[in-house]
Write a protein that holds these residues in place. Sequence first.
Motif, PDB file in Angstrom:
ATOM      1  N   ALA A  39       0.702  -1.170   0.004  1.00 28.66           N
ATOM      2  CA  ALA A  39      -0.267  -0.177   0.099  1.00 28.66           C
ATOM      3  C   ALA A  39       0.670   1.116  -0.080  1.00 28.66           C
ATOM      4  CB  ALA A  39      -0.831  -0.060   1.285  1.00 28.66           C
ATOM      5  N   ALA A  40       1.904   1.306   0.677  1.00 27.68           N
ATOM      6  CA  ALA A  40       2.597   2.475   0.798  1.00 27.68           C
ATOM      7  C   ALA A  40       3.486   2.628  -0.457  1.00 27.68           C
ATOM      8  CB  ALA A  40       3.882   2.219   2.091  1.00 27.68           C
ATOM      9  N   GLN A  41       3.933   1.596  -0.944  1.00 29.18           N
ATOM     10  CA  GLN A  41       4.865   1.714  -2.355  1.00 29.18           C
ATOM     11  C   GLN A  41       3.983   1.937  -3.530  1.00 29.18           C
ATOM     12  OE1 GLN A  41       8.300  -0.621  -2.743  1.00 29.18           O
ATOM     13  NE2 GLN A  41       7.697  -1.416  -0.587  1.00 29.18           N
ATOM     14  N   ILE A  42       2.628   1.602  -3.190  1.00 27.57           N
ATOM     15  CA  ILE A  42       1.905   1.860  -4.647  1.00 27.57           C
ATOM     16  C   ILE A  42       0.916   3.261  -4.430  1.00 27.57           C
ATOM     17  CG2 ILE A  42       2.013  -0.273  -5.593  1.00 27.57           C
ATOM     18  CD1 ILE A  42      -0.984  -0.557  -4.856  1.00 27.57           C
ATOM     19  N   GLY A  43       0.955   3.545  -3.202  1.00 28.85           N
ATOM     20  CA  GLY A  43       0.404   5.002  -2.873  1.00 28.85           C
ATOM     21  C   GLY A  43      -1.211   4.697  -2.674  1.00 28.85           C
ATOM     22  N   ALA A  44      -1.572   3.504  -2.259  1.00 24.95           N
ATOM     23  CA  ALA A  44      -3.002   3.178  -2.163  1.00 24.95           C
ATOM     24  C   ALA A  44      -3.223   3.059  -0.762  1.00 24.95           C
ATOM     25  CB  ALA A  44      -3.167   2.057  -2.907  1.00 24.95           C
ATOM     26  N   PRO A  45      -4.724   3.297  -0.548  1.00 22.75           N
ATOM     27  CA  PRO A  45      -5.111   3.163   0.836  1.00 22.75           C
ATOM     28  C   PRO A  45      -4.984   1.871   1.408  1.00 22.75           C
ATOM     29  CG  PRO A  45      -6.934   4.323  -0.652  1.00 22.75           C
ATOM     30  CD  PRO A  45      -5.535   3.598  -1.382  1.00 22.75           C
ATOM     31  N   ARG A  46      -4.568   1.755   2.639  1.00 23.02           N
ATOM     32  CA  ARG A  46      -4.375   0.597   3.187  1.00 23.02           C
ATOM     33  C   ARG A  46      -5.338  -0.485   3.430  1.00 23.02           C
ATOM     34  NH1 ARG A  46      -0.930   1.103   8.726  1.00 23.02           N
ATOM     35  NH2 ARG A  46      -1.325  -1.040   8.831  1.00 23.02           N
ATOM     36  N   SER A  47      -6.555   0.119   3.563  1.00 21.10           N
ATOM     37  CA  SER A  47      -7.892  -0.716   3.773  1.00 21.10           C
ATOM     38  C   SER A  47      -8.233  -1.223   2.447  1.00 21.10           C
ATOM     39  CB  SER A  47      -9.011   0.113   4.371  1.00 21.10           C
ATOM     40  OG  SER A  47      -9.100   1.214   3.459  1.00 21.10           O
ATOM     41  N   SER A  48      -8.265  -0.711   1.481  1.00 23.30           N
ATOM     42  CA  SER A  48      -8.540  -1.221  -0.093  1.00 23.30           C
ATOM     43  C   SER A  48      -7.370  -2.256  -0.378  1.00 23.30           C
ATOM     44  CB  SER A  48      -8.691  -0.129  -1.015  1.00 23.30           C
ATOM     45  OG  SER A  48      -7.385   0.410  -1.208  1.00 23.30           O
ATOM     46  N   VAL A  49      -6.224  -2.159   0.100  1.00 26.95           N
ATOM     47  CA  VAL A  49      -5.039  -3.020  -0.507  1.00 26.95           C
ATOM     48  C   VAL A  49      -5.380  -4.434   0.372  1.00 26.95           C
ATOM     49  CG1 VAL A  49      -2.650  -3.667  -0.310  1.00 26.95           C
ATOM     50  CG2 VAL A  49      -3.297  -1.544  -1.267  1.00 26.95           C
ATOM     51  N   TYR A  50      -5.557  -4.417   1.831  1.00 27.89           N
ATOM     52  CA  TYR A  50      -5.844  -5.455   2.505  1.00 27.89           C
ATOM     53  C   TYR A  50      -7.119  -6.247   2.069  1.00 27.89           C
ATOM     54  CZ  TYR A  50      -2.392  -4.655   6.338  1.00 27.89           C
ATOM     55  OH  TYR A  50      -1.308  -4.627   7.032  1.00 27.89           O
ATOM     56  N   GLU A  51      -7.986  -5.471   1.737  1.00 30.04           N
ATOM     57  CA  GLU A  51      -9.311  -6.186   0.900  1.00 30.04           C
ATOM     58  C   GLU A  51      -8.879  -7.004  -0.200  1.00 30.04           C
ATOM     59  OE1 GLU A  51     -13.788  -5.166  -0.150  1.00 30.04           O
ATOM     60  OE2 GLU A  51     -12.426  -3.494   0.679  1.00 30.04           O
ATOM     61  N   LEU A  52      -8.342  -6.220  -1.063  1.00 31.39           N
ATOM     62  CA  LEU A  52      -8.072  -6.900  -2.289  1.00 31.39           C
ATOM     63  C   LEU A  52      -6.994  -8.025  -2.064  1.00 31.39           C
ATOM     64  CD1 LEU A  52      -7.698  -3.795  -4.504  1.00 31.39           C
ATOM     65  CD2 LEU A  52      -9.492  -5.490  -4.864  1.00 31.39           C
ATOM     66  N   VAL A  53      -6.157  -7.918  -1.411  1.00 35.89           N
ATOM     67  CA  VAL A  53      -5.150  -9.229  -1.018  1.00 35.89           C
ATOM     68  C   VAL A  53      -5.690 -10.209  -0.396  1.00 35.89           C
ATOM     69  CG1 VAL A  53      -3.049  -9.635   0.668  1.00 35.89           C
ATOM     70  CG2 VAL A  53      -2.825  -7.600  -0.913  1.00 35.89           C
ATOM     71  N   ASN A  54      -6.554 -10.076   0.461  1.00 38.85           N
ATOM     72  CA  ASN A  54      -7.550 -11.133   0.934  1.00 38.85           C
ATOM     73  C   ASN A  54      -8.308 -11.835  -0.121  1.00 38.85           C
ATOM     74  OD1 ASN A  54      -6.506 -11.135   3.582  1.00 38.85           O
ATOM     75  ND2 ASN A  54      -8.019  -9.441   4.384  1.00 38.85           N
ATOM     76  N   LEU A  55      -9.006 -10.872  -0.857  1.00 35.42           N
ATOM     77  CA  LEU A  55      -9.553 -11.618  -2.111  1.00 35.42           C
ATOM     78  C   LEU A  55      -8.736 -12.404  -2.980  1.00 35.42           C
ATOM     79  CD1 LEU A  55     -12.366 -11.861  -3.537  1.00 35.42           C
ATOM     80  CD2 LEU A  55     -11.653  -9.751  -4.959  1.00 35.42           C
ATOM     81  N   LEU A  56      -7.522 -11.807  -3.232  1.00 39.07           N
ATOM     82  CA  LEU A  56      -6.368 -12.709  -4.181  1.00 39.07           C
ATOM     83  C   LEU A  56      -5.959 -13.886  -3.616  1.00 39.07           C
ATOM     84  CD1 LEU A  56      -4.623  -9.535  -5.480  1.00 39.07           C
ATOM     85  CD2 LEU A  56      -6.344 -11.142  -6.695  1.00 39.07           C
ATOM     86  N   LEU A  57      -5.709 -13.793  -2.018  1.00 44.61           N
ATOM     87  CA  LEU A  57      -5.409 -15.093  -1.577  1.00 44.61           C
ATOM     88  C   LEU A  57      -6.433 -15.994  -1.467  1.00 44.61           C
ATOM     89  CD1 LEU A  57      -3.851 -13.036   1.652  1.00 44.61           C
ATOM     90  CD2 LEU A  57      -2.612 -14.770   0.092  1.00 44.61           C
ATOM     91  N   ARG A  58      -7.674 -15.650  -1.436  1.00 44.19           N
ATOM     92  CA  ARG A  58      -8.681 -16.754  -1.375  1.00 44.19           C
ATOM     93  C   ARG A  58      -8.868 -17.478  -2.708  1.00 44.19           C
ATOM     94  NH1 ARG A  58     -11.508 -12.800   1.754  1.00 44.19           N
ATOM     95  NH2 ARG A  58     -12.955 -12.265  -0.310  1.00 44.19           N
ATOM     96  N   ASN A  59      -8.368 -16.773  -3.522  1.00 44.61           N
ATOM     97  CA  ASN A  59      -8.700 -17.362  -5.059  1.00 44.61           C
ATOM     98  C   ASN A  59      -7.385 -18.008  -5.526  1.00 44.61           C
ATOM     99  OD1 ASN A  59     -11.394 -16.730  -6.295  1.00 44.61           O
ATOM    100  ND2 ASN A  59     -10.866 -14.947  -5.009  1.00 44.61           N
ATOM    101  N   GLY A  60      -6.245 -17.887  -4.930  1.00 46.14           N
ATOM    102  CA  GLY A  60      -5.029 -18.701  -5.214  1.00 46.14           C
ATOM    103  C   GLY A  60      -4.065 -17.812  -5.979  1.00 46.14           C
ATOM    104  N   ILE A  61      -4.605 -16.332  -6.261  1.00 48.01           N
ATOM    105  CA  ILE A  61      -3.805 -15.631  -7.047  1.00 48.01           C
ATOM    106  C   ILE A  61      -2.743 -14.989  -6.226  1.00 48.01           C
ATOM    107  CG2 ILE A  61      -3.942 -13.441  -8.399  1.00 48.01           C
ATOM    108  CD1 ILE A  61      -5.549 -15.732  -9.685  1.00 48.01           C
ATOM    109  N   LEU A  62      -2.658 -14.931  -5.010  1.00 42.78           N
ATOM    110  CA  LEU A  62      -1.603 -14.574  -4.382  1.00 42.78           C
ATOM    111  C   LEU A  62      -1.470 -15.624  -3.329  1.00 42.78           C
ATOM    112  CD1 LEU A  62      -1.964 -10.714  -3.318  1.00 42.78           C
ATOM    113  CD2 LEU A  62      -0.512 -11.817  -5.017  1.00 42.78           C
ATOM    114  N   GLU A  63      -0.220 -15.983  -2.714  1.00 35.83           N
ATOM    115  CA  GLU A  63       0.024 -16.742  -1.566  1.00 35.83           C
ATOM    116  C   GLU A  63       0.814 -16.248  -0.545  1.00 35.83           C
ATOM    117  OE1 GLU A  63       1.819 -20.100  -3.270  1.00 35.83           O
ATOM    118  OE2 GLU A  63      -0.043 -20.864  -4.668  1.00 35.83           O
ATOM    119  N   PHE A  64       0.764 -16.757   0.780  1.00 35.36           N
ATOM    120  CA  PHE A  64       1.699 -16.189   1.729  1.00 35.36           C
ATOM    121  C   PHE A  64       2.979 -17.019   1.704  1.00 35.36           C
ATOM    122  CE2 PHE A  64      -2.525 -15.428   4.362  1.00 35.36           C
ATOM    123  CZ  PHE A  64      -2.093 -14.481   4.455  1.00 35.36           C
ATOM    124  N   THR A  65       4.024 -16.286   1.805  1.00 35.78           N
ATOM    125  CA  THR A  65       5.211 -16.854   1.535  1.00 35.78           C
ATOM    126  C   THR A  65       6.103 -15.887   2.411  1.00 35.78           C
ATOM    127  OG1 THR A  65       6.973 -17.460   0.200  1.00 35.78           O
ATOM    128  CG2 THR A  65       5.720 -15.577  -0.293  1.00 35.78           C
TER     129      THR A  65
END
Length: 260
Positions: A39-65
């Motif tokens: 969020a800090a590096q792309i200049g986006a609101p933290r709340s929206s980034v957290y929401e989108l990251v969680n969505l992408l994690l649920r769909n396997g587009i992102l993974e914890f590592t």
Amino acid sequence: MDAIADDAGGKRARGLDRAFEILDFLRQKRQALKPNEIAAQIGAPRSSVYELVNLLLRNGILEFTGGDGRVYLGRKLYFLGAAYENHFDFTRECEAALERLAGETRETAQFCMLDGNKYTVVHMREGARPFRISTDIGQSVPIPWTASGRLLVAHMTDEEILAFIPPQDFQLPGGEWLDPQAFLTEVRQAGHEGFFTFNSIVDSFTHCFAVPVMDEGHAAATLCLVTPRDDGLANRDRYLTCLKDAAASLSQAPTRPRRG
């Protein structure tokens, strides 16, 4: 009701844009990051980034590592990419052309394209020389730093080129600046001659060759050779002939999906 629907559609579109921005940012960084760092590096609101990251994690587009809540590109993207490559004959044609080029010249052969307003290597085959030249596939590089860049924008007007390339991309790796007008002159030279060669701006030991892969009258991609400087200069004509022959075969290759 129409206004509400339009507003909701606009928010979804902006959310998709932000999700793609997150994925592209991670691709360019090549490392796992925490959502707040993204969020800090792309200049986006933290709340929206957290929401989108969680969505992408649920769909396997992102993974914890990497621990500490860091995320990176997920394996679902690999399967999507594999499905894309399986759907197109052109990928196989490209791989065969690179294999042939690397075998004929013993040099590193690359297939390159634009990714937005940057240059990127899409496929690569290393040559047989003990001296290896490595390039990260998918890494974004400023267009003016590359031989291919002169060909990939040659169909644009001068004004379109200067509007397309970020001004800061004319600053070279050593800190000096490339004159945009000199770059435009080289673009016109490359477009007229159908190739471009130069001593690499990024690596002082290499010489780069690029020829266009044409589609609908302009360079949709390039085939390149990255060679030790002395060998490239000594074999210039032969290497250009090999590249032009390979590029001509790809320019005629079908880029449409295969029929099932």
